[in-house]
Scaffold this active site. Structure first.
Site, PDB file in Angstrom:
ATOM      1  N   ASP A   1      37.974  37.255  50.378  1.00 27.34           N
ATOM      2  CA  ASP A   1      39.370  36.528  49.830  1.00 27.34           C
ATOM      3  C   ASP A   1      39.153  36.083  48.525  1.00 27.34           C
ATOM      4  O   ASP A   1      38.756  34.933  48.159  1.00 27.34           O
ATOM      5  CB  ASP A   1      39.963  35.551  50.976  1.00 27.34           C
ATOM      6  CG  ASP A   1      41.301  35.120  50.217  1.00 27.34           C
ATOM      7  OD1 ASP A   1      42.103  35.769  49.807  1.00 27.34           O
ATOM      8  OD2 ASP A   1      41.481  33.761  50.721  1.00 27.34           O
TER       9      ASP A   1
ATOM     10  N   GLU B   1      41.885  42.068  50.446  1.00 31.91           N
ATOM     11  CA  GLU B   1      43.316  41.944  50.626  1.00 31.91           C
ATOM     12  C   GLU B   1      43.973  42.686  49.130  1.00 31.91           C
ATOM     13  O   GLU B   1      43.544  42.202  48.259  1.00 31.91           O
ATOM     14  CB  GLU B   1      44.165  40.904  50.811  1.00 31.91           C
ATOM     15  CG  GLU B   1      44.416  40.476  52.338  1.00 31.91           C
ATOM     16  CD  GLU B   1      45.371  39.381  52.405  1.00 31.91           C
ATOM     17  OE1 GLU B   1      46.058  39.195  51.709  1.00 31.91           O
ATOM     18  OE2 GLU B   1      45.158  38.754  53.596  1.00 31.91           O
TER      19      GLU B   1
ATOM     20  N   ASP C   1      40.146  30.089  53.324  1.00 29.47           N
ATOM     21  CA  ASP C   1      39.734  31.248  52.806  1.00 29.47           C
ATOM     22  C   ASP C   1      38.990  32.102  53.380  1.00 29.47           C
ATOM     23  O   ASP C   1      38.826  33.308  53.365  1.00 29.47           O
ATOM     24  CB  ASP C   1      39.161  30.849  51.431  1.00 29.47           C
ATOM     25  CG  ASP C   1      39.884  29.856  50.720  1.00 29.47           C
ATOM     26  OD1 ASP C   1      40.702  30.013  49.682  1.00 29.47           O
ATOM     27  OD2 ASP C   1      40.217  28.549  51.069  1.00 29.47           O
TER      28      ASP C   1
END
Lengths: 177, 177
Positions: free
Chosen positions: A5, A64, A137
């Site tokens: 992330d 992502e 996170d």
């Protein structure tokens, strides 16, 4: 399978492996970079990525793929961090897989509009952790790693070590699901 | 003094040196990356930056600091390219200076809202080039390099070789002007 992330201030990471029909994590956490010149923070992120890639030896790095940000400043800052993450992965010849937040939620909870808390509880359950991983996170990084393992069951397809059958970022992921 | 106009598809660069009260360029151009996995494109940009830093040995790398983008996707993509540019500069221990588009226009043409064509003609004039440099990305990179030389006349302030008097990106630039 290493989930990342990316961010300038905090980068979450989480390694997830599948054993039979179970998932487990061997390492997860969050690197914080101190406020200061952006170049120094990027070096810290890059070196941490190199360390993770070398020590954990993942087949794939999953991140992502956000299309919507609160504003362009956020997009720009996340972009800079993401740039060095993808650079390190490519230099280590590790394939990169990208998933939208909806794909991650769908894969982890079965529901593409799940709330953050639901996703975190499912991450804990799927990995056999006593409580949702902290910080957020790290949980987000583990979620994207789980998403990849759920949507790419045939790992042979995504092994990127020899450069021939590499999983092109943002291209083949649909064929995995 | 190396100016950089970062981008995923095209990265402009331009080296400008001052000799007495004249400016001259020794090298400028544009690297294009072919469409394909983002990781490969970032590696190309990173390696080109390493090559430029090593061969041209600049004191400072100057980049535009954009705050407004057409949309978040552009911001995100430029951010990724910029991340690897700043990483390479920092690793080479070269200071980074950032200027807004308005600062660049003001420094090159004397007018902060100058049009692109005006900026390019002034870049050519200031560098003694027979015509505006092509492509646009190279002209933009030369413009930001000129901006730095115009607004940082005391180059000693921004020499970043020994790490003590480094020019922190986005912090000290006002004190230069």
């Amino acid at each position: 399978m290493l989930g990342i992330d990316p961010g300038i201030g905090r980068m979450g990471y989480g390694l997830v492996r599948s054993q039979g029909n179970r998932l487990r994590t061997e390492d997860y956490g969050c690197v914080e970079t101190r406020p200061g010149p952006i170049g120094e923070r990027l070096v810290r992120i890059y070196e941490k990525m190199q360390e993770l890639l070398q020590n954990l030896n993942p087949d794939v790095v999953a991140v992502e793929q956000l299309f919507f940000y609160r504003n362009v400043t956020t997009a720009f800052h996340v972009g800079q961090a993401r740039g060095v993450v993808l650079l390190a992965a490519r230099q280590a010849e590790v394939a990169v897989a990208e998933y939208t937040p909806m794909q991650v939620k769908q894969a982890v909870t079965g529901y593409g509009s799940a709330e953050k808390g639901q996703v975190q509880r499912m991450v804990a359950m799927l990995l056999g952790l006593p409580a949702p991983p902290r910080p957020d996170d790290a949980a987000d990084a583990l979620a994207v790693a789980i998403c990849h393992l759920h949507t790419a069951p045939t790992m042979a397809l995504v092994r990127g070590r020899n450069g021939d059958d590499r999983f092109p970022a943002g291209e083949n992921r649909r064929s995995q699901s």
